[in-house]
Design a protein around this motif. Structure first.
Motif, PDB file in Angstrom:
ATOM      1  N   ALA A 132       0.826  -1.208   0.000  1.00 10.28           N
ATOM      2  CA  ALA A 132       0.000   0.000   0.000  1.00 10.28           C
ATOM      3  C   ALA A 132       0.859   1.256   0.000  1.00 10.28           C
ATOM      4  CB  ALA A 132      -0.930  -0.005   1.213  1.00 10.28           C
ATOM      5  N   VAL A 133       1.964   1.239   0.731  1.00  8.98           N
ATOM      6  CA  VAL A 133       2.872   2.387   0.744  1.00  8.98           C
ATOM      7  C   VAL A 133       3.405   2.638  -0.658  1.00  8.98           C
ATOM      8  CG1 VAL A 133       5.108   3.236   1.566  1.00  8.98           C
ATOM      9  CG2 VAL A 133       3.562   2.095   3.158  1.00  8.98           C
ATOM     10  N   PHE A 134       3.848   1.584  -1.308  1.00 12.93           N
ATOM     11  CA  PHE A 134       4.409   1.694  -2.645  1.00 12.93           C
ATOM     12  C   PHE A 134       3.377   2.240  -3.626  1.00 12.93           C
ATOM     13  CE2 PHE A 134       7.068  -0.432  -6.085  1.00 12.93           C
ATOM     14  CZ  PHE A 134       8.163   0.391  -5.861  1.00 12.93           C
ATOM     15  N   GLU A 135       2.168   1.705  -3.574  1.00 14.70           N
ATOM     16  CA  GLU A 135       1.115   2.132  -4.489  1.00 14.70           C
ATOM     17  C   GLU A 135       0.654   3.552  -4.194  1.00 14.70           C
ATOM     18  OE1 GLU A 135      -1.773  -0.948  -4.018  1.00 14.70           O
ATOM     19  OE2 GLU A 135      -0.811  -2.271  -5.493  1.00 14.70           O
ATOM     20  N   GLU A 136       0.587   3.898  -2.924  1.00 15.26           N
ATOM     21  CA  GLU A 136       0.160   5.247  -2.542  1.00 15.26           C
ATOM     22  C   GLU A 136       1.202   6.283  -2.954  1.00 15.26           C
ATOM     23  OE1 GLU A 136      -2.888   7.652  -1.068  1.00 15.26           O
ATOM     24  OE2 GLU A 136      -2.856   5.477  -1.378  1.00 15.26           O
ATOM     25  N   LEU A 137       2.470   5.938  -2.832  1.00 10.14           N
ATOM     26  CA  LEU A 137       3.541   6.826  -3.286  1.00 10.14           C
ATOM     27  C   LEU A 137       3.417   7.110  -4.776  1.00 10.14           C
ATOM     28  CD1 LEU A 137       6.821   5.629  -1.528  1.00 10.14           C
ATOM     29  CD2 LEU A 137       5.874   7.936  -1.463  1.00 10.14           C
ATOM     30  N   ALA A 138       3.178   6.060  -5.540  1.00 10.97           N
ATOM     31  CA  ALA A 138       3.055   6.221  -6.987  1.00 10.97           C
ATOM     32  C   ALA A 138       1.818   7.037  -7.354  1.00 10.97           C
ATOM     33  CB  ALA A 138       2.988   4.853  -7.659  1.00 10.97           C
ATOM     34  N   ALA A 139       0.753   6.897  -6.575  1.00  7.99           N
ATOM     35  CA  ALA A 139      -0.503   7.568  -6.896  1.00  7.99           C
ATOM     36  C   ALA A 139      -0.512   9.035  -6.483  1.00  7.99           C
ATOM     37  CB  ALA A 139      -1.672   6.838  -6.222  1.00  7.99           C
ATOM     38  N   THR A 140       0.076   9.361  -5.320  1.00  7.21           N
ATOM     39  CA  THR A 140      -0.058  10.715  -4.778  1.00  7.21           C
ATOM     40  C   THR A 140       1.259  11.441  -4.564  1.00  7.21           C
ATOM     41  OG1 THR A 140       0.025  10.016  -2.448  1.00  7.21           O
ATOM     42  CG2 THR A 140      -2.125   9.949  -3.532  1.00  7.21           C
ATOM     43  N   GLY A 141       2.369  10.715  -4.520  1.00  3.25           N
ATOM     44  CA  GLY A 141       3.644  11.352  -4.198  1.00  3.25           C
ATOM     45  C   GLY A 141       3.869  11.412  -2.697  1.00  3.25           C
ATOM     46  N   TYR A 142       5.118  11.670  -2.325  1.00  8.18           N
ATOM     47  CA  TYR A 142       5.459  11.671  -0.902  1.00  8.18           C
ATOM     48  C   TYR A 142       4.748  12.790  -0.143  1.00  8.18           C
ATOM     49  CZ  TYR A 142       8.165  11.905   3.404  1.00  8.18           C
ATOM     50  OH  TYR A 142       8.533  11.928   4.728  1.00  8.18           O
ATOM     51  N   GLY A 143       4.678  13.984  -0.730  1.00  3.94           N
ATOM     52  CA  GLY A 143       4.116  15.126  -0.021  1.00  3.94           C
ATOM     53  C   GLY A 143       2.679  14.917   0.409  1.00  3.94           C
ATOM     54  N   ARG A 144       1.874  14.259  -0.413  1.00  6.96           N
ATOM     55  CA  ARG A 144       0.451  14.063  -0.099  1.00  6.96           C
ATOM     56  C   ARG A 144       0.173  12.717   0.566  1.00  6.96           C
ATOM     57  NH1 ARG A 144      -2.631  14.794  -5.493  1.00  6.96           N
ATOM     58  NH2 ARG A 144      -4.398  14.372  -4.099  1.00  6.96           N
ATOM     59  N   LEU A 145       1.185  11.883   0.656  1.00 12.74           N
ATOM     60  CA  LEU A 145       0.976  10.572   1.275  1.00 12.74           C
ATOM     61  C   LEU A 145       0.678  10.738   2.765  1.00 12.74           C
ATOM     62  CD1 LEU A 145       2.878   7.320   0.736  1.00 12.74           C
ATOM     63  CD2 LEU A 145       2.876   8.241   3.054  1.00 12.74           C
ATOM     64  N   SER A 146      -0.239   9.931   3.275  1.00 13.00           N
ATOM     65  CA  SER A 146      -0.578   9.978   4.702  1.00 13.00           C
ATOM     66  C   SER A 146      -0.713   8.566   5.252  1.00 13.00           C
ATOM     67  CB  SER A 146      -1.890  10.736   4.929  1.00 13.00           C
ATOM     68  OG  SER A 146      -2.986  10.002   4.404  1.00 13.00           O
ATOM     69  N   ILE A 147      -0.527   8.457   6.545  1.00 12.69           N
ATOM     70  CA  ILE A 147      -0.696   7.166   7.221  1.00 12.69           C
ATOM     71  C   ILE A 147      -2.122   6.658   7.033  1.00 12.69           C
ATOM     72  CG2 ILE A 147      -0.709   5.988   9.449  1.00 12.69           C
ATOM     73  CD1 ILE A 147       2.093   6.610   8.553  1.00 12.69           C
ATOM     74  N   GLU A 148      -3.080   7.580   7.115  1.00 15.98           N
ATOM     75  CA  GLU A 148      -4.488   7.185   6.972  1.00 15.98           C
ATOM     76  C   GLU A 148      -4.767   6.601   5.587  1.00 15.98           C
ATOM     77  OE1 GLU A 148      -4.014   9.974  10.242  1.00 15.98           O
ATOM     78  OE2 GLU A 148      -3.390  10.041   8.141  1.00 15.98           O
ATOM     79  N   ALA A 149      -4.206   7.225   4.552  1.00 17.82           N
ATOM     80  CA  ALA A 149      -4.435   6.735   3.192  1.00 17.82           C
ATOM     81  C   ALA A 149      -3.791   5.368   2.985  1.00 17.82           C
ATOM     82  CB  ALA A 149      -3.874   7.736   2.175  1.00 17.82           C
ATOM     83  N   VAL A 150      -2.607   5.186   3.539  1.00 15.74           N
ATOM     84  CA  VAL A 150      -1.935   3.886   3.444  1.00 15.74           C
ATOM     85  C   VAL A 150      -2.770   2.816   4.131  1.00 15.74           C
ATOM     86  CG1 VAL A 150       0.069   2.561   4.214  1.00 15.74           C
ATOM     87  CG2 VAL A 150       0.386   4.817   3.185  1.00 15.74           C
ATOM     88  N   ALA A 151      -3.273   3.142   5.317  1.00 13.98           N
ATOM     89  CA  ALA A 151      -4.081   2.179   6.066  1.00 13.98           C
ATOM     90  C   ALA A 151      -5.338   1.799   5.292  1.00 13.98           C
ATOM     91  CB  ALA A 151      -4.449   2.763   7.436  1.00 13.98           C
ATOM     92  N   ARG A 152      -5.999   2.785   4.696  1.00 16.33           N
ATOM     93  CA  ARG A 152      -7.207   2.496   3.906  1.00 16.33           C
ATOM     94  C   ARG A 152      -6.878   1.584   2.729  1.00 16.33           C
ATOM     95  NH1 ARG A 152      -8.376   7.982   4.674  1.00 16.33           N
ATOM     96  NH2 ARG A 152      -7.542   8.466   2.589  1.00 16.33           N
ATOM     97  N   ARG A 153      -5.790   1.887   2.022  1.00 19.23           N
ATOM     98  CA  ARG A 153      -5.435   1.084   0.860  1.00 19.23           C
ATOM     99  C   ARG A 153      -5.073  -0.342   1.275  1.00 19.23           C
ATOM    100  NH1 ARG A 153      -3.681   2.215  -4.523  1.00 19.23           N
ATOM    101  NH2 ARG A 153      -3.822   4.468  -4.147  1.00 19.23           N
TER     102      ARG A 153
END
Length: 211
Positions: free
Chosen positions: A36-57
Protein backbone atom coordinates in the motif's frame (compact mmCIF):
# COMPACT_ATOMS: atom_id res chain seq x y z
CA UNK A 1 -21.55 -28.66 38.57
CA UNK A 2 -18.28 -28.13 40.44
CA UNK A 3 -15.53 -26.35 38.56
CA UNK A 4 -12.17 -28.08 38.83
CA UNK A 5 -9.16 -25.93 39.67
CA UNK A 6 -6.58 -25.51 36.88
CA UNK A 7 -3.89 -28.15 36.73
CA UNK A 8 -0.20 -27.40 37.02
CA UNK A 9 0.12 -27.80 33.25
CA UNK A 10 -2.66 -25.32 32.66
CA UNK A 11 -1.05 -22.87 35.10
CA UNK A 12 2.28 -23.19 33.27
CA UNK A 13 0.79 -22.54 29.83
CA UNK A 14 -1.15 -19.60 31.18
CA UNK A 15 2.01 -17.97 32.49
CA UNK A 16 3.60 -18.31 29.03
CA UNK A 17 0.67 -16.67 27.29
CA UNK A 18 1.40 -13.23 25.81
CA UNK A 19 0.25 -10.42 28.09
CA UNK A 20 -3.06 -8.81 27.25
CA UNK A 21 -2.67 -6.02 24.73
CA UNK A 22 0.70 -7.21 23.41
CA UNK A 23 1.05 -6.39 19.71
CA UNK A 24 1.71 -9.36 17.46
CA UNK A 25 2.83 -8.09 14.07
CA UNK A 26 1.38 -10.41 11.45
CA UNK A 27 3.55 -10.85 8.38
CA UNK A 28 0.61 -10.74 5.98
CA UNK A 29 -0.54 -7.41 7.39
CA UNK A 30 2.97 -6.00 7.16
CA UNK A 31 3.25 -7.05 3.52
CA UNK A 32 -0.16 -5.52 2.73
CA UNK A 33 0.95 -2.24 4.27
CA UNK A 34 4.25 -2.25 2.38
CA UNK A 35 2.45 -2.76 -0.91
CA UNK A 36 0.00 0.00 0.00
CA UNK A 37 2.87 2.39 0.74
CA UNK A 38 4.41 1.69 -2.64
CA UNK A 39 1.11 2.13 -4.49
CA UNK A 40 0.16 5.25 -2.54
CA UNK A 41 3.54 6.83 -3.29
CA UNK A 42 3.06 6.22 -6.99
CA UNK A 43 -0.50 7.57 -6.90
CA UNK A 44 -0.06 10.72 -4.78
CA UNK A 45 3.64 11.35 -4.20
CA UNK A 46 5.46 11.67 -0.90
CA UNK A 47 4.12 15.13 -0.02
CA UNK A 48 0.45 14.06 -0.10
CA UNK A 49 0.98 10.57 1.28
CA UNK A 50 -0.58 9.98 4.70
CA UNK A 51 -0.70 7.17 7.22
CA UNK A 52 -4.49 7.19 6.97
CA UNK A 53 -4.44 6.74 3.19
CA UNK A 54 -1.94 3.89 3.44
CA UNK A 55 -4.08 2.18 6.07
CA UNK A 56 -7.21 2.50 3.91
CA UNK A 57 -5.43 1.08 0.86
CA UNK A 58 -4.05 -1.82 2.94
CA UNK A 59 -7.45 -2.50 4.51
CA UNK A 60 -6.19 -2.05 8.07
CA UNK A 61 -6.57 0.45 10.87
CA UNK A 62 -3.97 3.21 11.11
CA UNK A 63 -2.82 1.83 14.47
CA UNK A 64 -1.52 -1.22 12.56
CA UNK A 65 0.74 1.12 10.60
CA UNK A 66 1.90 3.02 13.67
CA UNK A 67 2.85 -0.23 15.38
CA UNK A 68 5.42 -0.73 12.63
CA UNK A 69 6.60 2.81 11.89
CA UNK A 70 6.43 5.96 14.01
CA UNK A 71 5.87 8.26 11.02
CA UNK A 72 5.70 8.27 7.24
CA UNK A 73 9.39 9.06 6.61
CA UNK A 74 10.85 5.89 8.19
CA UNK A 75 7.97 3.90 6.68
CA UNK A 76 8.70 5.15 3.16
CA UNK A 77 12.47 4.81 3.50
CA UNK A 78 12.22 1.20 4.68
CA UNK A 79 9.84 0.18 1.91
CA UNK A 80 11.83 1.91 -0.84
CA UNK A 81 15.11 0.51 0.48
CA UNK A 82 13.74 -3.02 0.46
CA UNK A 83 12.61 -2.64 -3.14
CA UNK A 84 15.98 -1.15 -4.11
CA UNK A 85 17.81 -4.16 -2.72
CA UNK A 86 15.58 -6.80 -4.34
CA UNK A 87 17.57 -9.29 -6.38
CA UNK A 88 20.92 -7.71 -5.51
CA UNK A 89 22.34 -10.75 -3.77
CA UNK A 90 24.27 -11.76 -6.84
CA UNK A 91 26.09 -15.06 -7.41
CA UNK A 92 29.76 -15.27 -8.27
CA UNK A 93 29.77 -15.84 -12.03
CA UNK A 94 33.53 -16.33 -12.13
CA UNK A 95 34.45 -13.12 -13.94
CA UNK A 96 34.17 -9.38 -13.37
CA UNK A 97 32.55 -8.84 -16.75
CA UNK A 98 29.78 -11.37 -16.15
CA UNK A 99 29.24 -10.07 -12.60
CA UNK A 100 28.86 -6.54 -13.96
CA UNK A 101 26.53 -7.69 -16.70
CA UNK A 102 24.26 -9.38 -14.17
CA UNK A 103 24.39 -6.37 -11.84
CA UNK A 104 23.35 -3.82 -14.47
CA UNK A 105 20.54 -6.05 -15.71
CA UNK A 106 19.14 -6.42 -12.17
CA UNK A 107 19.36 -2.68 -11.38
CA UNK A 108 17.72 -1.86 -14.71
CA UNK A 109 14.87 -4.27 -13.94
CA UNK A 110 14.24 -2.52 -10.60
CA UNK A 111 14.32 0.97 -12.13
CA UNK A 112 12.10 -0.07 -15.05
CA UNK A 113 9.30 -1.08 -12.71
CA UNK A 114 6.41 1.33 -13.49
CA UNK A 115 5.91 2.27 -9.84
CA UNK A 116 9.62 2.81 -9.24
CA UNK A 117 9.78 5.06 -12.29
CA UNK A 118 7.19 7.32 -10.65
CA UNK A 119 8.38 7.09 -7.06
CA UNK A 120 12.13 7.64 -7.33
CA UNK A 121 11.99 11.04 -9.11
CA UNK A 122 9.30 12.21 -6.68
CA UNK A 123 11.38 11.24 -3.65
CA UNK A 124 14.45 12.97 -5.08
CA UNK A 125 12.40 16.12 -5.64
CA UNK A 126 11.25 15.96 -2.01
CA UNK A 127 14.86 15.40 -0.94
CA UNK A 128 15.87 18.65 -2.66
CA UNK A 129 13.41 20.49 -0.41
CA UNK A 130 13.94 18.56 2.82
CA UNK A 131 17.47 17.92 4.18
CA UNK A 132 16.21 15.17 6.51
CA UNK A 133 14.68 13.26 3.61
CA UNK A 134 17.80 13.84 1.51
CA UNK A 135 20.16 12.46 4.13
CA UNK A 136 17.95 9.52 5.11
CA UNK A 137 17.15 8.55 1.53
CA UNK A 138 20.76 8.75 0.35
CA UNK A 139 21.97 6.63 3.26
CA UNK A 140 19.21 4.03 2.90
CA UNK A 141 19.54 3.57 -0.85
CA UNK A 142 23.31 3.36 -0.80
CA UNK A 143 23.26 0.86 2.07
CA UNK A 144 20.73 -1.24 0.16
CA UNK A 145 23.18 -1.74 -2.70
CA UNK A 146 26.59 -1.18 -1.09
CA UNK A 147 27.01 -4.81 -0.01
CA UNK A 148 26.49 -6.04 -3.56
CA UNK A 149 29.00 -3.61 -5.09
CA UNK A 150 31.52 -4.35 -2.33
CA UNK A 151 31.17 -8.10 -2.92
CA UNK A 152 31.57 -7.63 -6.67
CA UNK A 153 34.79 -5.63 -6.21
CA UNK A 154 36.17 -7.98 -3.56
CA UNK A 155 35.73 -11.04 -5.79
CA UNK A 156 37.30 -9.24 -8.76
CA UNK A 157 40.28 -8.23 -6.62
CA UNK A 158 40.72 -11.82 -5.42
CA UNK A 159 40.70 -13.00 -9.04
CA UNK A 160 43.31 -10.39 -9.97
CA UNK A 161 40.91 -8.52 -12.27
CA UNK A 162 40.92 -5.25 -10.31
CA UNK A 163 43.54 -3.42 -8.23
CA UNK A 164 43.33 -3.90 -4.47
CA UNK A 165 42.49 -0.24 -3.90
CA UNK A 166 39.40 -0.26 -6.14
CA UNK A 167 36.66 1.79 -4.49
CA UNK A 168 33.32 -0.09 -4.17
CA UNK A 169 31.51 3.26 -3.92
CA UNK A 170 32.93 4.26 -7.30
CA UNK A 171 31.80 0.95 -8.75
CA UNK A 172 28.26 1.56 -7.48
CA UNK A 173 28.25 5.09 -8.92
CA UNK A 174 29.38 3.79 -12.30
CA UNK A 175 26.64 1.15 -12.30
CA UNK A 176 23.67 3.07 -10.88
CA UNK A 177 24.42 6.54 -12.26
CA UNK A 178 24.09 5.84 -16.00
CA UNK A 179 21.06 3.63 -15.46
CA UNK A 180 19.25 6.22 -13.36
CA UNK A 181 20.00 8.90 -15.94
CA UNK A 182 18.82 6.74 -18.81
CA UNK A 183 15.67 5.36 -17.17
CA UNK A 184 14.48 7.99 -14.70
CA UNK A 185 15.70 11.25 -16.25
CA UNK A 186 16.07 10.84 -20.01
CA UNK A 187 13.43 8.09 -20.14
CA UNK A 188 15.32 6.47 -22.98
CA UNK A 189 15.08 2.86 -24.17
CA UNK A 190 17.28 0.28 -22.49
CA UNK A 191 17.93 -2.80 -24.57
CA UNK A 192 19.84 -5.92 -23.61
CA UNK A 193 22.60 -4.85 -25.98
CA UNK A 194 22.82 -1.42 -24.30
CA UNK A 195 23.13 -3.03 -20.86
CA UNK A 196 25.82 -5.43 -22.08
CA UNK A 197 27.80 -2.55 -23.59
CA UNK A 198 27.37 -0.54 -20.40
CA UNK A 199 28.78 -3.45 -18.37
CA UNK A 200 31.83 -3.57 -20.65
CA UNK A 201 32.38 0.19 -20.27
CA UNK A 202 32.09 -0.02 -16.47
CA UNK A 203 34.56 -2.89 -16.34
CA UNK A 204 37.04 -0.93 -18.48
CA UNK A 205 36.66 2.15 -16.27
CA UNK A 206 37.29 0.17 -13.08
CA UNK A 207 40.23 -1.73 -14.55
CA UNK A 208 41.80 1.57 -15.71
CA UNK A 209 42.73 2.17 -12.09
CA UNK A 210 45.23 -0.68 -12.23
CA UNK A 211 48.75 0.48 -11.47
Amino acid sequence: MRTEPPTATQDSSATKRAPAGAAVLRDDVTEAIRLAVFEELAATGYGRLSIEAVARRAGVGKTAVYRRWRSKLPMVIEVVSEVASLGLVLPDTGSLQDDLRMFVHVVARVLRHPLAAQIVPDLLAEAARNPEIAETLATALREAQRDSSAALVRKAVERGELPVDTDPELALDLIAGPLYWRLAVARGPVSRDYLDRLAVAIGAALAAGRR
